[in-house]
Design a protein around this motif. Sequence first.
Motif, PDB file in Angstrom:
ATOM      1  N   GLN A 216      48.347  62.407  38.137  1.00 17.28           N
ATOM      2  CA  GLN A 216      47.052  62.376  37.720  1.00 17.28           C
ATOM      3  C   GLN A 216      46.890  60.903  37.253  1.00 17.28           C
ATOM      4  OE1 GLN A 216      44.115  64.327  38.155  1.00 17.28           O
ATOM      5  NE2 GLN A 216      45.668  65.106  39.732  1.00 17.28           N
ATOM      6  N   ILE A 217      47.746  60.485  36.371  1.00 17.81           N
ATOM      7  CA  ILE A 217      47.723  59.077  35.796  1.00 17.81           C
ATOM      8  C   ILE A 217      47.690  57.968  37.042  1.00 17.81           C
ATOM      9  CG2 ILE A 217      49.339  57.546  34.476  1.00 17.81           C
ATOM     10  CD1 ILE A 217      50.135  60.107  32.778  1.00 17.81           C
ATOM     11  N   ILE A 218      48.694  58.229  37.972  1.00 15.91           N
ATOM     12  CA  ILE A 218      48.734  57.295  39.000  1.00 15.91           C
ATOM     13  C   ILE A 218      47.231  57.109  39.715  1.00 15.91           C
ATOM     14  CG2 ILE A 218      49.748  56.744  41.215  1.00 15.91           C
ATOM     15  CD1 ILE A 218      52.200  57.907  40.130  1.00 15.91           C
TER      16      ILE A 218
ATOM     17  N   LEU B 143      44.868  54.085  40.188  1.00 19.93           N
ATOM     18  CA  LEU B 143      44.240  53.636  41.516  1.00 19.93           C
ATOM     19  C   LEU B 143      42.748  53.953  41.773  1.00 19.93           C
ATOM     20  CD1 LEU B 143      46.671  55.912  44.081  1.00 19.93           C
ATOM     21  CD2 LEU B 143      46.598  53.416  43.693  1.00 19.93           C
ATOM     22  N   GLN B 144      41.955  54.422  40.671  1.00 16.40           N
ATOM     23  CA  GLN B 144      40.778  54.555  41.020  1.00 16.40           C
ATOM     24  C   GLN B 144      40.094  53.082  40.111  1.00 16.40           C
ATOM     25  OE1 GLN B 144      40.033  58.271  39.093  1.00 16.40           O
ATOM     26  NE2 GLN B 144      39.033  59.136  40.854  1.00 16.40           N
ATOM     27  N   GLY B 145      41.141  52.827  39.002  1.00 21.60           N
ATOM     28  CA  GLY B 145      40.748  51.530  38.182  1.00 21.60           C
ATOM     29  C   GLY B 145      41.049  50.435  39.173  1.00 21.60           C
ATOM     30  N   GLN B 146      42.211  50.200  39.972  1.00 20.79           N
ATOM     31  CA  GLN B 146      42.028  49.201  41.018  1.00 20.79           C
ATOM     32  C   GLN B 146      41.174  49.118  41.857  1.00 20.79           C
ATOM     33  OE1 GLN B 146      42.799  49.584  44.456  1.00 20.79           O
ATOM     34  NE2 GLN B 146      42.585  47.296  44.488  1.00 20.79           N
ATOM     35  N   ASP B 147      40.478  50.377  42.432  1.00 23.28           N
ATOM     36  CA  ASP B 147      39.676  50.238  43.112  1.00 23.28           C
ATOM     37  C   ASP B 147      38.204  49.681  42.792  1.00 23.28           C
ATOM     38  OD1 ASP B 147      38.309  51.194  45.917  1.00 23.28           O
ATOM     39  OD2 ASP B 147      36.938  52.456  44.447  1.00 23.28           O
ATOM     40  N   ARG B 148      37.919  50.161  41.464  1.00 21.98           N
ATOM     41  CA  ARG B 148      36.591  49.484  40.721  1.00 21.98           C
ATOM     42  C   ARG B 148      37.008  47.639  40.552  1.00 21.98           C
ATOM     43  NH1 ARG B 148      32.467  52.571  39.549  1.00 21.98           N
ATOM     44  NH2 ARG B 148      31.190  51.415  37.836  1.00 21.98           N
TER      45      ARG B 148
ATOM     46  N   ALA C  13      40.059  62.419  36.998  1.00 21.34           N
ATOM     47  CA  ALA C  13      40.530  61.778  37.951  1.00 21.34           C
ATOM     48  C   ALA C  13      40.110  62.476  39.299  1.00 21.34           C
ATOM     49  CB  ALA C  13      42.154  61.450  37.838  1.00 21.34           C
ATOM     50  N   GLU C  14      39.846  61.669  40.213  1.00 27.30           N
ATOM     51  CA  GLU C  14      39.685  62.509  41.619  1.00 27.30           C
ATOM     52  C   GLU C  14      40.497  61.611  42.772  1.00 27.30           C
ATOM     53  OE1 GLU C  14      35.669  62.943  42.459  1.00 27.30           O
ATOM     54  OE2 GLU C  14      35.199  63.695  40.467  1.00 27.30           O
ATOM     55  N   LEU C  15      40.881  62.328  43.642  1.00 23.27           N
ATOM     56  CA  LEU C  15      41.737  61.449  44.783  1.00 23.27           C
ATOM     57  C   LEU C  15      40.410  61.178  45.603  1.00 23.27           C
ATOM     58  CD1 LEU C  15      44.126  60.472  45.737  1.00 23.27           C
ATOM     59  CD2 LEU C  15      44.386  62.873  47.279  1.00 23.27           C
ATOM     60  N   PHE C  16      40.342  59.788  45.706  1.00 17.25           N
ATOM     61  CA  PHE C  16      39.262  59.239  46.283  1.00 17.25           C
ATOM     62  C   PHE C  16      39.349  59.224  48.022  1.00 17.25           C
ATOM     63  CE2 PHE C  16      41.726  56.160  44.304  1.00 17.25           C
ATOM     64  CZ  PHE C  16      42.256  55.163  45.220  1.00 17.25           C
TER      65      PHE C  16
END
Length: 117
Positions: A47-49, A53-58, A114-117
């Motif tokens: 979940q932390i990872i 990953l969502q932060g990087q996507d942003r 967190a959600e897997l995108f």
Amino acid sequence: MSLQKLARELDETARQSATMLEGITEALEILADSKLNKDPSVRDAVQIIITALQGQDRIEQRCHNMALATRQFALLPASAPPSMLDEIWSSLSLDELRVPALSGIAALQNHGDAELF
């Protein structure tokens, strides 16, 4: 630095940050293996990872949006009124870039689960 060069550098920053995640995504797939993910600490790590990953996507989205705005600014005459600049900003897709009141505060806001995108 010209505005066109700045736009290219923003796009390159987005590309490099996306490339950096390939190894992280591979590691996430290993951790998501059904044999490992029974351990609560492994699930927490996953979940932390995913959140990272969502932060990087942003960040990647922000870079592309700023590159687009920069290219549009480069096309404006030097005498363009501030309203034209505001119109360019308001056309962007990310609220923290589009809405002046949110500018620079995205890190202070809760982004939810967190959600897997």
